[in-house]
Design an enzyme around this catalytic site. Structure first.
Site, PDB file in Angstrom:
ATOM      1  N   ASP A 179       1.161  -1.228  -0.026  1.00 31.47           N
ATOM      2  CA  ASP A 179       0.004   0.145  -0.144  1.00 31.47           C
ATOM      3  C   ASP A 179       1.073   1.283   0.115  1.00 31.47           C
ATOM      4  O   ASP A 179       1.630   1.487   0.931  1.00 31.47           O
ATOM      5  CB  ASP A 179      -0.818   0.016   1.255  1.00 31.47           C
ATOM      6  CG  ASP A 179      -1.826   1.245   1.408  1.00 31.47           C
ATOM      7  OD1 ASP A 179      -1.482   2.249   0.644  1.00 31.47           O
ATOM      8  OD2 ASP A 179      -2.637   1.296   2.425  1.00 31.47           O
ATOM      9  N   TYR A 233       2.147  -6.183  18.623  1.00 33.37           N
ATOM     10  CA  TYR A 233       2.933  -6.648  17.623  1.00 33.37           C
ATOM     11  C   TYR A 233       2.361  -5.948  16.267  1.00 33.37           C
ATOM     12  O   TYR A 233       1.253  -5.609  16.181  1.00 33.37           O
ATOM     13  CB  TYR A 233       2.419  -8.120  17.185  1.00 33.37           C
ATOM     14  CG  TYR A 233       3.313  -8.942  18.448  1.00 33.37           C
ATOM     15  CD1 TYR A 233       4.382  -9.477  17.756  1.00 33.37           C
ATOM     16  CD2 TYR A 233       2.695  -9.502  19.593  1.00 33.37           C
ATOM     17  CE1 TYR A 233       5.121 -10.341  18.647  1.00 33.37           C
ATOM     18  CE2 TYR A 233       3.378 -10.361  20.260  1.00 33.37           C
ATOM     19  CZ  TYR A 233       4.545 -10.656  19.946  1.00 33.37           C
ATOM     20  OH  TYR A 233       5.474 -11.573  20.834  1.00 33.37           O
ATOM     21  N   LYS A 255       1.275  -6.807  10.830  1.00 29.49           N
ATOM     22  CA  LYS A 255       0.048  -7.544  10.205  1.00 29.49           C
ATOM     23  C   LYS A 255      -0.208  -6.813   8.883  1.00 29.49           C
ATOM     24  O   LYS A 255      -0.494  -5.799   9.142  1.00 29.49           O
ATOM     25  CB  LYS A 255      -1.065  -7.684  11.047  1.00 29.49           C
ATOM     26  CG  LYS A 255      -1.143  -8.589  12.446  1.00 29.49           C
ATOM     27  CD  LYS A 255      -2.135  -8.613  13.031  1.00 29.49           C
ATOM     28  CE  LYS A 255      -2.121  -9.257  14.158  1.00 29.49           C
ATOM     29  NZ  LYS A 255      -3.314  -9.449  15.038  1.00 29.49           N
TER      30      LYS A 255
HETATM   31 MG    MG Z   1      -3.849   2.209   3.398  1.00 28.24          MG
HETATM   32 MG    MG Z   2      -4.933  -2.518   2.624  1.00 28.58          MG
END
Ligand code: MG
Ligand code: MG
Ligand code: F6R
Length: 376
Positions: free
Chosen positions: A10, A227, A230
């Site tokens: 992304d 954590y 992910k």
């Molecule tokens: Mg995004």
């Molecule tokens: Mg995404």
């Protein structure tokens, strides 16, 4: 040997976290074409699901190849520049490091890679998901490769009857284990039924002695007691001739099961199988989406894709996802819609705990007062 790599990131959302801007896709396509012309890649295809862009590539450099990973890194930097120029949301959000150093491990982008000897006909499915985590593939992989109520071939195809081996990662402790199914089925389920921690990394056919599936299993890092890492996952599944048929690989998604993700990566929500065109999670940053792109790999070339969830037979799963989303949303900030405290991607708990520390008192004091003998 051929390697099929899906490398995804992304690098900026249009609008918010819902989609990838067409200019970013065009830039990545242009770069992929250039690399096919200069023979680094045999073939390549650029796709997206929600705000994640996937470079689907075939080549002969093997998994974790420096050349391939650095090409993907450069491409994501170029799309980040476009996102910056257009003021898109979260430009470069998945590029966690400043400089490329060998391969993409731990650098932000996710990847699934599978090396194989191409069969005379090689059908593969590239699954791309948004607003969820790598453990989302646990349930469908179990159904595809271990559940005869899903995969008829496990019972009636002599090449599948011996079963499959599952490689599972423990993302918290960074170790792995192999389960030999069907013998180890119940052991396997004890672990992969907890998908925030245990994630299927790959599946291997025992009869064919070939890898059948690979996922983008991200390493998690414990930062400030939480954590992170992910990520919206991708997966490759090879099909037919002793592996699950295309229809058996898609069948698990006819049930819109619940995954961790959606709004702020902190909610349980149903995974909705959709066409590429419908893969833009807008409602409460969800429901999480999955797209299935089918290719025939021939002499390394990617013949396709076919948009496999663009099929009315998945309409019921989509309807079910909308109903499940309505049901879960009504829980608002309560579990099981909101994830358990330890799995939240966003949390205000450390600040709250510090601010309210003085207002807590032992329950035993109140009890002791109540139980004190009444003096006349
Ligand atoms: Mg995004
Ligand atoms: Mg995404
Ligand atoms: C989930 C996701 C989104 C964002 C949410 C808030 O993986 O990416 O749900 O978490 O839109 O985003 P920020 O904090 O950037 O405003």
């Amino acid at each position: 040997m051929i390697t099929l790599s899906i490398i995804k990131a992304d690098t900026g959302g249009f609008v918010g976290h819902t989609a990838v801007h067409p200019d970013m896709i065009a830039e990545a396509r242009h770069r992929v074409e250039h690399m096919v012309d200069s023979e680094l890649l045999i073939d390549g295809h650029v796709a997206s699901c929600g705000d994640d862009m996937s470079l689907i590539m075939t080549h002969q450099h093997g998994p974790d190849a420096r050349l391939i990973h650095s090409f993907a890194w450069d491409t994501f930097q170029a799309t980040t520049h476009i996102a910056q120029r257009l003021g898109l949301y979260g430009a470069g959000q998945d590029l966690l490091s400043d400089a490329f150093s060998g391969n993409l491990r731990g650098m932000g982008p996710g990847y699934a890679e599978l090396e194989f000897e191409e069969r005379p006909s090689e059908p593969v499915i590239c699954f791309l998901a948004d607003k969820t985590e790598p453990g989302a593939w646990n349930l469908p992989l179990y159904k595809m490769f271990a559940d005869p109520f899903n995969t008829a071939g496990l019972v009636i195809d002599a090449k599948m009857h011996a079963g499959f081996e599952f490689e599972v990662y423990d993302l918290f402790e960074e170790k792995r284990i192999f389960f030999d199914c069907p013998a180890d089925l119940y052991d396997l389920l004890m672990f992969i039924g907890a998908p925030a921690r245990y994630v299927v990394h790959g599946v291997r056919s025992k009869t064919l002695d070939q890898t059948a599936a690979a996922t983008s299993t991200q390493r998690l890092s414990l930062i400030a007691g939480k954590y992170v890492g992910k990520d919206d996952p991708v997966m490759i599944v090879r099909c037919q001739s002793g592996l699950p048929a295309v229809g058996e690989a898609l069948e698990p998604f006819s049930f819109s099961f619940t995954v961790g993700g959606a709004m702020r990566g902190s909610h349980h929500a149903p995974l909705m199988p959709v066409s590429a065109e419908d893969s833009h999670p807008a409602r409460f940053d969800g429901p999480p989406r999955v797209v299935a792109l089918g290719f025939q790999v021939h002499e390394g070339r990617l013949i396709g894709p076919r948009d496999l969830f663009a099929d009315p037979s998945f309409d019921e799963a989509r309807r079910q996802a909308n109903h499940a989303m309505d049901y879960l949303r009504r829980h608002g900030p309560f579990e099981p819609h909101r994830l358990p405290l330890e799995d939240l991607e966003y949390t205000t708990m450390p600040q709250l705990a510090a601010r309210l520390a003085d207002r807590w008192s032992p329950m035993t004091t109140a009890l002791a007062e109540q139980e004190a003998p009444i003096t006349p």
